[in-house]
Enzyme design. Sequence first.
Site, PDB file in Angstrom:
ATOM      1  N   SER A  85       0.798  -1.233   0.000  1.00  0.00           N
ATOM      2  CA  SER A  85       0.000   0.000   0.000  1.00  0.00           C
ATOM      3  C   SER A  85       0.830   1.283   0.000  1.00  0.00           C
ATOM      4  O   SER A  85       0.337   2.328  -0.402  1.00  0.00           O
ATOM      5  CB  SER A  85      -0.970   0.016   1.183  1.00  0.00           C
ATOM      6  OG  SER A  85      -0.286   0.210   2.397  1.00  0.00           O
TER       7      SER A  85
ATOM      8  N   LYS B 140       0.352   4.739   6.832  1.00  0.00           N
ATOM      9  CA  LYS B 140      -0.204   5.501   5.712  1.00  0.00           C
ATOM     10  C   LYS B 140       0.352   6.920   5.721  1.00  0.00           C
ATOM     11  O   LYS B 140       0.946   7.367   6.684  1.00  0.00           O
ATOM     12  CB  LYS B 140      -1.739   5.584   5.795  1.00  0.00           C
ATOM     13  CG  LYS B 140      -2.451   4.257   5.891  1.00  0.00           C
ATOM     14  CD  LYS B 140      -2.319   3.432   4.642  1.00  0.00           C
ATOM     15  CE  LYS B 140      -2.952   2.059   4.855  1.00  0.00           C
ATOM     16  NZ  LYS B 140      -2.535   1.103   3.874  1.00  0.00           N
TER      17      LYS B 140
END
Length: 168
Positions: free
Chosen positions: A34, A81
């Site tokens: 990701s 993230k």
Amino acid sequence: MKIPSFVKKVFVGIPIGITIIDLVGYVARVDGISMQPVLNPDKNSTDYVFLNRIAVKSYEVNRGDIVSLVSPKDPTQKIIKRVVGIQGDIIATLSYKEGVVRVPEGHCWIEGDHVGHSMDSNNFGPVSLGLITAKASCIVWPPSRWQIIETSLPKSRRPLNLTVVEVF
């Protein structure tokens, strides 16, 4: 009965180690794709990053910071993230139920760098700052990837209110 010096050192060392991890930070392995290409740039690599707890003690995060947080979907899981928006920002979402979102006070908008391959705010919305546990400061392993992680934000993911201000 005399306690061996090794045992004494362990009993002193463990609390000191735990305190350092809780207050300063620790090294963690980053799994998944990701955050490609910044972390784990190819499918055969795994990065280890230093997660700095001091950097987020005051709940101040900046756009572009890469942070570790407790997943809003699964509290037993930690995710990593990039902060795309902070409180007050207007974000054009990629796949959220609303096309445009204003980030509420005490929250931020997080996304993975590998668009379409990330469970992030586009799935669950703005994230409470209280879920953020640390900021990724540097890649510490493998040695060929040693580097400070720069705070940056792709121009395509800048908040809409910043884009409007920059035009004028």
